[in-house]
Scaffold this motif. Sequence first.
Motif, PDB file in Angstrom:
ATOM      1  N   ARG A  18       0.837  -1.198   0.000  1.00  0.00           N
ATOM      2  CA  ARG A  18       0.000   0.000   0.000  1.00  0.00           C
ATOM      3  C   ARG A  18       0.873   1.250   0.000  1.00  0.00           C
ATOM      4  O   ARG A  18       1.078   1.892   1.025  1.00  0.00           O
ATOM      5  CB  ARG A  18      -0.933  -0.007   1.216  1.00  0.00           C
ATOM      6  N   ASP A  20       2.710   4.504  -2.901  1.00  0.00           N
ATOM      7  CA  ASP A  20       2.655   5.169  -4.201  1.00  0.00           C
ATOM      8  C   ASP A  20       3.475   4.430  -5.252  1.00  0.00           C
ATOM      9  O   ASP A  20       3.143   4.460  -6.435  1.00  0.00           O
ATOM     10  CB  ASP A  20       3.153   6.610  -4.067  1.00  0.00           C
ATOM     11  N   SER A  22       3.794   1.176  -5.625  1.00  0.00           N
ATOM     12  CA  SER A  22       2.955   0.103  -6.161  1.00  0.00           C
ATOM     13  C   SER A  22       1.836   0.666  -7.031  1.00  0.00           C
ATOM     14  O   SER A  22       1.479   0.080  -8.057  1.00  0.00           O
ATOM     15  CB  SER A  22       2.360  -0.722  -5.018  1.00  0.00           C
ATOM     16  N   PHE A  23       1.286   1.800  -6.618  1.00  0.00           N
ATOM     17  CA  PHE A  23       0.230   2.428  -7.413  1.00  0.00           C
ATOM     18  C   PHE A  23       0.738   2.758  -8.814  1.00  0.00           C
ATOM     19  O   PHE A  23       0.056   2.501  -9.815  1.00  0.00           O
ATOM     20  CB  PHE A  23      -0.260   3.694  -6.715  1.00  0.00           C
ATOM     21  N   LYS A  24       1.948   3.303  -8.906  1.00  0.00           N
ATOM     22  CA  LYS A  24       2.519   3.632 -10.211  1.00  0.00           C
ATOM     23  C   LYS A  24       2.772   2.374 -11.033  1.00  0.00           C
ATOM     24  O   LYS A  24       2.546   2.358 -12.247  1.00  0.00           O
ATOM     25  CB  LYS A  24       3.816   4.417 -10.034  1.00  0.00           C
ATOM     26  N   LYS A  27      -0.598   1.171 -12.279  1.00  0.00           N
ATOM     27  CA  LYS A  27      -1.112   2.073 -13.316  1.00  0.00           C
ATOM     28  C   LYS A  27      -0.372   1.859 -14.636  1.00  0.00           C
ATOM     29  O   LYS A  27      -0.995   1.790 -15.705  1.00  0.00           O
ATOM     30  CB  LYS A  27      -0.976   3.527 -12.863  1.00  0.00           C
ATOM     31  N   PHE A  90      -6.645  -2.678  -0.535  1.00  0.00           N
ATOM     32  CA  PHE A  90      -5.809  -2.068  -1.576  1.00  0.00           C
ATOM     33  C   PHE A  90      -5.590  -3.023  -2.746  1.00  0.00           C
ATOM     34  O   PHE A  90      -5.394  -2.586  -3.881  1.00  0.00           O
ATOM     35  CB  PHE A  90      -4.490  -1.512  -1.010  1.00  0.00           C
ATOM     36  N   GLN A  93      -8.504  -2.367  -4.808  1.00  0.00           N
ATOM     37  CA  GLN A  93      -8.321  -1.074  -5.473  1.00  0.00           C
ATOM     38  C   GLN A  93      -7.437  -1.224  -6.708  1.00  0.00           C
ATOM     39  O   GLN A  93      -7.734  -0.662  -7.773  1.00  0.00           O
ATOM     40  CB  GLN A  93      -7.691  -0.073  -4.508  1.00  0.00           C
ATOM     41  N   PHE A  94      -6.363  -1.994  -6.590  1.00  0.00           N
ATOM     42  CA  PHE A  94      -5.465  -2.196  -7.720  1.00  0.00           C
ATOM     43  C   PHE A  94      -6.139  -3.014  -8.822  1.00  0.00           C
ATOM     44  O   PHE A  94      -5.943  -2.756 -10.013  1.00  0.00           O
ATOM     45  CB  PHE A  94      -4.178  -2.876  -7.255  1.00  0.00           C
ATOM     46  N   ILE A  97      -8.252  -0.772 -10.889  1.00  0.00           N
ATOM     47  CA  ILE A  97      -7.515   0.040 -11.866  1.00  0.00           C
ATOM     48  C   ILE A  97      -7.418  -0.701 -13.196  1.00  0.00           C
ATOM     49  O   ILE A  97      -7.579  -0.109 -14.269  1.00  0.00           O
ATOM     50  CB  ILE A  97      -6.116   0.397 -11.325  1.00  0.00           C
TER      51      ILE A  97
END
Length: 314
Positions: A18, A20, A22-24, A27, A90, A93-94, A97
């Motif tokens: 959880r 940023d 991993s978020f990138k 994405k 999370f 959430q991923f 995406i």
Amino acid sequence: MENKIVPSIKNVLIPVTRDDHSFKAVKFAARLLAPLSPKITQKVFLIHVLAPSFLEKMASNVDIRFRNILESPIFRNIIQQHIEKEVKPFLRQFTQIFKENSFEGEIQEIITQGEPGKEIVNFAEKNNIQSIIMGRRRRSHAAETFLGSCSHIVINRAKKQFVYIIGQHVREEGCPINKILVAVDGSVPSLKALKEAAALATSFPDGVVKIAVMTVIDPIYLNKDSEEEKEAHEIINAARNLLLELGIKETNIDTFLEFGDPGRTIAKIADEEDYPLIMMGRTGKTGLKEIVLGSVSTRVIHKVQKATVGLAPM
């Protein structure tokens, strides 16, 4: 006749936590893989590893010796509560995406325990993973569930997979890899990187992805009798011809030779010219006079700011 090749992204593994980074990574992966699913990319695995450091921290709140605690019902219940309240949200959430980007392949959410790097590599080997896409962490913290050294372990031990270390910038519009910078030195790994770049480019409509081929000569190897520059031009020309054979149009190919420290030079050009993806070998040619050293890939990852670095298998 064109030799149609398919990129090594049929089964893709994305280690996540959880944050940023991993978020990138998610994405980038979603925007890259969604247009290629399900024909090329069929499965994506999102894996989260509960590391020993995290388990120790959780165990410190329970009045039982650590060597016995992992098997205790109380501790298992605490871990399960953490997974339900913190991890699964999370992961969902991923997954969302990918769905928002119209990904049509299968998505699996994996939660496991152990040393993150080792668990990721073991999972990749057992599940026919072709590529690993992961965030880049510049430092590690002992209390994190996902250690900063994880990417280093994966790069060195996942020898059969392409490994993508995500940069700080992910393109918001259009193809996320509209320009690929390929560093070549004539070695087998750099040839694999070049072929994968071509495979990715030809998976998108013509002209969407352009490829620049470069090699770098370290001035310390140059002298009046040096053959390095001649060899470098031969390597670049061979790479260009291979791209043409693989279906890349000449108008979508650029080539150039640079002089300087290879790691710094590759990173500098990628950032200054806004290349979203660098493809290169994990190891280079053997011998003193190699043009792109194996250690260059490590230096590029540490020096580059914006670009994602894709490393070919050994």
